[in-house]
Scaffold this motif. Structure first.
Motif, PDB file in Angstrom:
ATOM      1  N   GLN A 419     -16.933   1.743  -9.083  1.00 47.48           N
ATOM      2  CA  GLN A 419     -16.980   0.663  -8.106  1.00 47.48           C
ATOM      3  C   GLN A 419     -15.893  -0.379  -8.352  1.00 47.48           C
ATOM      4  O   GLN A 419     -15.273  -0.886  -7.403  1.00 47.48           O
ATOM      5  N   SER A 420     -15.621  -0.699  -9.598  1.00 47.06           N
ATOM      6  CA  SER A 420     -14.602  -1.708  -9.893  1.00 47.06           C
ATOM      7  C   SER A 420     -13.206  -1.203  -9.527  1.00 47.06           C
ATOM      8  O   SER A 420     -12.361  -1.981  -9.072  1.00 47.06           O
ATOM      9  N   VAL A 421     -12.962   0.099  -9.713  1.00 47.06           N
ATOM     10  CA  VAL A 421     -11.654   0.652  -9.348  1.00 47.06           C
ATOM     11  C   VAL A 421     -11.471   0.649  -7.832  1.00 47.06           C
ATOM     12  O   VAL A 421     -10.397   0.300  -7.319  1.00 47.06           O
ATOM     13  N   VAL A 422     -12.514   1.021  -7.096  1.00 46.39           N
ATOM     14  CA  VAL A 422     -12.429   1.001  -5.634  1.00 46.39           C
ATOM     15  C   VAL A 422     -12.158  -0.419  -5.145  1.00 46.39           C
ATOM     16  O   VAL A 422     -11.337  -0.653  -4.254  1.00 46.39           O
ATOM     17  N   GLN A 423     -12.832  -1.406  -5.758  1.00 43.60           N
ATOM     18  CA  GLN A 423     -12.626  -2.792  -5.370  1.00 43.60           C
ATOM     19  C   GLN A 423     -11.215  -3.260  -5.715  1.00 43.60           C
ATOM     20  O   GLN A 423     -10.559  -3.940  -4.919  1.00 43.60           O
ATOM     21  N   ALA A 424     -10.724  -2.881  -6.890  1.00 42.67           N
ATOM     22  CA  ALA A 424      -9.361  -3.255  -7.279  1.00 42.67           C
ATOM     23  C   ALA A 424      -8.342  -2.640  -6.326  1.00 42.67           C
ATOM     24  O   ALA A 424      -7.335  -3.277  -5.985  1.00 42.67           O
ATOM     25  N   ALA A 425      -8.586  -1.416  -5.892  1.00 40.65           N
ATOM     26  CA  ALA A 425      -7.683  -0.769  -4.936  1.00 40.65           C
ATOM     27  C   ALA A 425      -7.682  -1.515  -3.603  1.00 40.65           C
ATOM     28  O   ALA A 425      -6.620  -1.732  -3.003  1.00 40.65           O
ATOM     29  N   ASN A 426      -8.864  -1.908  -3.149  1.00 41.10           N
ATOM     30  CA  ASN A 426      -8.946  -2.640  -1.888  1.00 41.10           C
ATOM     31  C   ASN A 426      -8.188  -3.957  -1.964  1.00 41.10           C
ATOM     32  O   ASN A 426      -7.543  -4.375  -0.998  1.00 41.10           O
ATOM     33  N   TRP A 427      -8.254  -4.646  -3.101  1.00 45.32           N
ATOM     34  CA  TRP A 427      -7.518  -5.896  -3.270  1.00 45.32           C
ATOM     35  C   TRP A 427      -6.009  -5.670  -3.174  1.00 45.32           C
ATOM     36  O   TRP A 427      -5.273  -6.580  -2.781  1.00 45.32           O
ATOM     37  N   ARG A 428      -5.569  -4.495  -3.518  1.00 44.75           N
ATOM     38  CA  ARG A 428      -4.142  -4.164  -3.451  1.00 44.75           C
ATOM     39  C   ARG A 428      -3.745  -3.556  -2.108  1.00 44.75           C
ATOM     40  O   ARG A 428      -2.637  -3.043  -1.958  1.00 44.75           O
ATOM     41  N   GLY A 429      -4.647  -3.584  -1.147  1.00 43.91           N
ATOM     42  CA  GLY A 429      -4.345  -3.047   0.175  1.00 43.91           C
ATOM     43  C   GLY A 429      -4.383  -1.541   0.239  1.00 43.91           C
ATOM     44  O   GLY A 429      -3.753  -0.941   1.126  1.00 43.91           O
ATOM     45  N   LEU A 430      -5.124  -0.925  -0.696  1.00 40.23           N
ATOM     46  CA  LEU A 430      -5.204   0.526  -0.750  1.00 40.23           C
ATOM     47  C   LEU A 430      -6.605   0.972  -0.345  1.00 40.23           C
ATOM     48  O   LEU A 430      -7.591   0.613  -0.988  1.00 40.23           O
ATOM     49  N   ALA A 431      -6.706   1.749   0.732  1.00 43.20           N
ATOM     50  CA  ALA A 431      -7.994   2.279   1.176  1.00 43.20           C
ATOM     51  C   ALA A 431      -8.320   3.520   0.343  1.00 43.20           C
ATOM     52  O   ALA A 431      -7.515   4.450   0.255  1.00 43.20           O
ATOM     53  N   LEU A 432      -9.495   3.503  -0.271  1.00 42.60           N
ATOM     54  CA  LEU A 432      -9.856   4.537  -1.235  1.00 42.60           C
ATOM     55  C   LEU A 432     -11.364   4.732  -1.208  1.00 42.60           C
ATOM     56  O   LEU A 432     -12.117   3.781  -1.001  1.00 42.60           O
ATOM     57  N   HIS A 433     -11.811   5.967  -1.424  1.00 42.82           N
ATOM     58  CA  HIS A 433     -13.244   6.256  -1.456  1.00 42.82           C
ATOM     59  C   HIS A 433     -13.672   6.714  -2.843  1.00 42.82           C
ATOM     60  O   HIS A 433     -12.973   7.514  -3.485  1.00 42.82           O
ATOM     61  N   GLY A 434     -14.817   6.224  -3.277  1.00 39.46           N
ATOM     62  CA  GLY A 434     -15.419   6.706  -4.504  1.00 39.46           C
ATOM     63  C   GLY A 434     -16.305   7.913  -4.232  1.00 39.46           C
ATOM     64  O   GLY A 434     -16.759   8.145  -3.099  1.00 39.46           O
ATOM     65  N   LEU A 435     -16.588   8.681  -5.274  1.00 33.04           N
ATOM     66  CA  LEU A 435     -17.400   9.885  -5.123  1.00 33.04           C
ATOM     67  C   LEU A 435     -18.820   9.553  -4.681  1.00 33.04           C
ATOM     68  O   LEU A 435     -19.456  10.353  -3.976  1.00 33.04           O
ATOM     69  N   ALA A 436     -19.344   8.396  -5.076  1.00 35.12           N
ATOM     70  CA  ALA A 436     -20.716   8.029  -4.723  1.00 35.12           C
ATOM     71  C   ALA A 436     -20.942   8.063  -3.222  1.00 35.12           C
ATOM     72  O   ALA A 436     -22.051   8.334  -2.755  1.00 35.12           O
TER      73      ALA A 436
END
Length: 476
Positions: A419-436
């Motif tokens: 969850q923290s990696v997905v959130q960090a990616a979003n802050w950098r303008g990167l759309a990303l999905h976690g496995l959950a």
């Protein structure tokens, strides 16, 4: 009474108000420009045409046009007619008491919100690189297909789809995917979801109650089956893919055997045989989603499961990954006793565009589709290799798996970090999905922290930036 519309030049809705035809028409035209309904540069009907359509004197229209030209709302030039002036001061309607224009609503507001929230980079799985769509080749195929098409091809068609496309698909799928296809058993659909919805409807009408699904997958597919009145139950999953244990109680099973989404592993050969054997024994139907079947990098593509038993497997494929989802073209290769029922569920006529079907048929038979897929396979493999190398060098705590095929990889993360990696990616303008996001909530699988990274989506010019943003968001 004059009709409030015109039909020549453009469709022009006008409601003259106030005393006098000239004043009423002038006011209606002025308001149409002011509100933005008539955009700058729009050519208006000639005074003769508008007068005829409104049932008024031509001089009345000519005078209204002249008034608005003098006011600066319109321009008139010999040979180019009367147009809305480029600098016409269009302003949105204001609410009483407001000093600023009202904020946009409806579609305009939604478009602005999407523009503001659109990520700088997109590594969500499920889409190809849309910028690489073969426009020139597709246009040539469309011209050839339309030139050769009989006039009746543009009529209401067979609900199974155009015979040219079904014949082309039968040849291609047999050659490239090992599918035992007969054009009479192929139904063309408007996307994979459409095909799945049709099959769910038919299965429920046959008395089916339960469909077994994979422990990881798209919730939209489970929802489609549920909407058809079918219960879904997850099957066990391990390193060899989906385990057919538990299939005995299901009327059907939905699988992605060539490249499991999102875990990225093919169904083990022993499991493939076991699934088919259980389907034969129990009478269950296998719904094969050939996800990413054409994009394999480590060896020859894994053949379709349908080749093992065409009477027990419904093969579902789509042009969404190989070409573009906007084409809305998919196909179902069905057991003999199912093809007629699925076609009937689709409706009395074809619901897919005939011209796009004819174009895809030409694209397949001319060899353009093979050339495009092979070129795409090489480009996507290079992206995958760059991703694997970058993660290994810059984020050694992450581990890339599921790289043998497809347009995505599974990126394993340290426990508790997804969850923290997905959130960090979003802050950098990167759309990303976690496995959950893809874990069936009722599945009995141990939670795993990972990212599902789709490397097909970014256009070529954005790929390096997307990769940099991904590595920056990963734990070092």
């Amino acid at each position: 009474m004059a009709e409030p519309w015109a039909t020549l030049g453009i469709d022009l809705h006008l409601e003259p108000t106030g005393p006098g035809l000239r004043r009423g028409l002038t006011g209606a035209l002025r308001e149409a420009v002011r509100s933005g309904r008539l955009a700058p540069g729009t050519r208006l009907p000639s005074s003769r045409a508008l007068a005829a359509d409104l049932g008024i004197a031509r001089n009345t229209v000519a005078d209204a046009y002249a008034d608005l030209v003098a006011e600066g709302w319109l321009t008139a030039r010999q040979g180019s007619g009367t147009r809305v002036a480029t600098g016409a001061p269009a302003t949105p309607a204001r609410q009483p008491g407001r000093t600023q224009p009202a904020p946009p609503s409806g579609t305009a507001a939604h478009a602005q919100q999407r523009a503001r929230s659109r990520p700088s980079y997109d590594l969500r799985p499920g889409n190809p690189d849309l910028a690489s769509f073969p426009r020139a080749e597709w246009l040539r195929a469309a011209r050839r297909a339309l030139a050769a098409a009989p006039y009746h091809a543009l009529d209401y068609g067979d609900p199974r789809g155009r015979p040219e496309l079904r014949a082309a698909l039968a040849g291609y799928l047999s050659r490239a995917r090992g599918v035992r296809a007969d054009p009479e058993r192929i139904v063309v659909c408007a996307g994979f979801a459409h095909a799945l919805r049709l099959l769910g409807t038919v299965l429920r009408a046959r008395g089916a109650r339960t469909v077994a699904v994979e422990s990881y997958g798209l919730d939209v597919h489970r929802d489609l089956l549920t909407d058809a009145g079918l219960a879904t139950t997850p099957l066990p999953f391990d390193a060899r893919g989906t385990d057919p244990d538990g299939l005995d109680d299901a009327d059907a099973v939905l699988l992605t055997p060539a490249h499991q989404f999102p875990m990225g592993v093919p169904l083990h050969r022993d499991r493939r045989a076991a699934v088919v054997d259980r389907a034969r024994r129990t009478g269950a139907l296998i719904l094969e989603d050939d996800y990413d079947g054409e994009f394999r990098y480590d060896r020859q593509p894994v053949g379709a499961l349908q080749g093992l038993d065409p009477d027990r497997v419904a093969y579902l494929g789509t042009a969404s990954k190989s070409l573009a989802p906007g084409l809305r073209l998919a196909w179902a290769v069905l057991p003999p006793d199912l093809a007629g029922e699925v076609a009937a569920a689709k409706g009395g006529v074809d619901t897919c565009g005939a011209l796009d079907q004819l174009t895809l048929a030409e694209f397949l038979t001319s060899g353009a589709y093979d050339r495009h897929v092979r070129a795409s396979r090489l480009r996507y493999r290079r992206r995958r290799d760059a991703l694997v190398a970058a993660v290994a060098a810059r984020a050694p705590q992450a581990r890339v798996t599921g790289i043998a095929a497809g347009l995505h990889v599974l990126l394993r993360l340290p426990p508790g970090s997804e969850q923290s990696v997905v959130q960090a990616a979003n802050w950098r303008g990167l759309a990303l999905h976690g496995l959950a996001r893809y874990r069936n909530p009722t599945a009995r699988v141990e939670p795993l922290d990972a990212l599902v990274v789709g490397y097909g989506t970014p256009p070529d010019h954005a790929w390096s930036g997307a990769l940099d943003a991904l590595c920056a968001a990963l734990p070092g």
